[in-house]
Design a protein around this motif. Sequence first.
Motif, PDB file in Angstrom:
ATOM      1  N   CYS A  46     -32.837   2.887  -8.672  1.00  0.00           N
ATOM      2  CA  CYS A  46     -31.274   3.072  -9.055  1.00  0.00           C
ATOM      3  C   CYS A  46     -30.868   4.161  -8.743  1.00  0.00           C
TER       4      CYS A  46
ATOM      5  N   THR B  13     -21.460  -0.690 -19.290  1.00  0.00           N
ATOM      6  CA  THR B  13     -21.941  -0.112 -20.513  1.00  0.00           C
ATOM      7  C   THR B  13     -23.131  -1.354 -20.672  1.00  0.00           C
TER       8      THR B  13
ATOM      9  N   TYR C  10     -30.467   7.026 -13.495  1.00  0.00           N
ATOM     10  CA  TYR C  10     -30.766   5.665 -14.396  1.00  0.00           C
ATOM     11  C   TYR C  10     -32.111   5.234 -14.460  1.00  0.00           C
ATOM     12  N   GLN C  11     -32.718   4.477 -14.996  1.00  0.00           N
ATOM     13  CA  GLN C  11     -33.553   3.787 -14.957  1.00  0.00           C
ATOM     14  C   GLN C  11     -33.755   1.994 -14.917  1.00  0.00           C
TER      15      GLN C  11
ATOM     16  N   TYR D 227     -28.309  -1.512  -7.947  1.00  0.00           N
ATOM     17  CA  TYR D 227     -27.860  -0.578  -7.087  1.00  0.00           C
ATOM     18  C   TYR D 227     -28.674  -0.916  -5.304  1.00  0.00           C
TER      19      TYR D 227
ATOM     20  N   CYS E  43     -30.106  -1.658 -13.468  1.00  0.00           N
ATOM     21  CA  CYS E  43     -30.499  -0.471 -14.133  1.00  0.00           C
ATOM     22  C   CYS E  43     -30.039   0.345 -15.187  1.00  0.00           C
ATOM     23  N   GLN E  44     -30.061   1.093 -16.020  1.00  0.00           N
ATOM     24  CA  GLN E  44     -29.848   1.358 -17.204  1.00  0.00           C
ATOM     25  C   GLN E  44     -30.156   2.850 -17.107  1.00  0.00           C
ATOM     26  N   GLY E  45     -28.973   3.662 -18.032  1.00  0.00           N
ATOM     27  CA  GLY E  45     -28.803   4.966 -18.503  1.00  0.00           C
ATOM     28  C   GLY E  45     -29.922   5.598 -19.035  1.00  0.00           C
ATOM     29  N   THR E  46     -30.450   6.636 -18.562  1.00  0.00           N
ATOM     30  CA  THR E  46     -31.371   6.937 -19.449  1.00  0.00           C
ATOM     31  C   THR E  46     -30.762   7.691 -20.606  1.00  0.00           C
TER      32      THR E  46
END
Length: 350
Positions: free
Chosen positions: A147, A189, A151-152, A134, A159-162
């Motif tokens: 991120c 995803t 996102y984390q 990001y 970056c990964q969705g929380t």
Amino acid sequence: DVDECAQALHDCRPSQECHNLPGSYQCTCPDGYRKIGPECVDIDECRYRYCQHRCVNLPGSFRCQCEPGFQLGPNNRSCVDVNECDMGAPCEQRCFNSYGTFLCRCHQGYELHRDGFSCNDIDECSYSSYLCQYRCVNEPGRFSCHCPQGYQLLATRLCQGTGCPGAAGRVVSGAGGLMSGFQPLSPDTDIDECELGTHQCSEAQTCVNFHGGYRCVDTNRCVEPYVQVSDNRCLCPASNPLCREQPSSIVHRYMSITSERSVPADVFQIQATSVYPGAYNAFQIRAGNSQGDFYIRQINNVSAMLVLARPVTGPREYVLDLEMVTMNSLMSYRASSVLRLTVFVGAYTF
């Protein structure tokens, strides 16, 4: 006895010395001179190579001098190396003494200025827009990835969705644990099967996640004459004759990239873990790049960047041998090590 020398009753030449003897005297040449005909002529001691480096002839004597980086030894003839690092060499960060000179080096995240002494921060973010998924923020000697909201950070760069992944995808296990099918709900995803424990790798295997799937790899990937020294590192023992023409070590790494990236794109940075005084490092792709999809861009003496040269579409897999060759011309030294990088190309862009 009459002292002819003291009463100037001798006939010695001006270049000679008078020595009184009982009832007589003797004319001799002083130290550093020899008699040629009636005269005493200076001996050029430098012709006899008494000095290790440089010799300066003087009337009746000589003086040894050393090249820069050396000083005269206790015998005033041989030259010994000067450790400039202990004598206040003007290196800003790190100093390495070598025979007759010294080298300045910088900490990781910095590069040597053209003056050869000071260190400048490397703005890693300016080299590539793909270091972080990001946003990249440069910091002194390093960089960090950030991120967007919701996102984390995952594995320092992604970056990964929380939210909970839930049933975001369906996996089908193929032979050897290789993913043979995957249905993502959306192109941004990815399910980390390795972290969730939904993989089917055995205890003798390691799970490696990539965008859109995972791979089970053997824990020991070393092939003779290499021996395993850690989870991902293989060493070729110097005592084995088969290792003389082989890289001294092979380190296994894995990474994932997405399809249809704009090119050229920096995708992986190689960093030397050790720096040797007087050594020069060169980086190259040793194997796995027959189509020329990648190339190496050397940043400095200790690091280089793997660059994606052409657009690629997935799913696809590359196994690249990235070689670092270390050379020292003064010591006639040459060695190499390989980073075996497996690049998984996903079928979707983030």
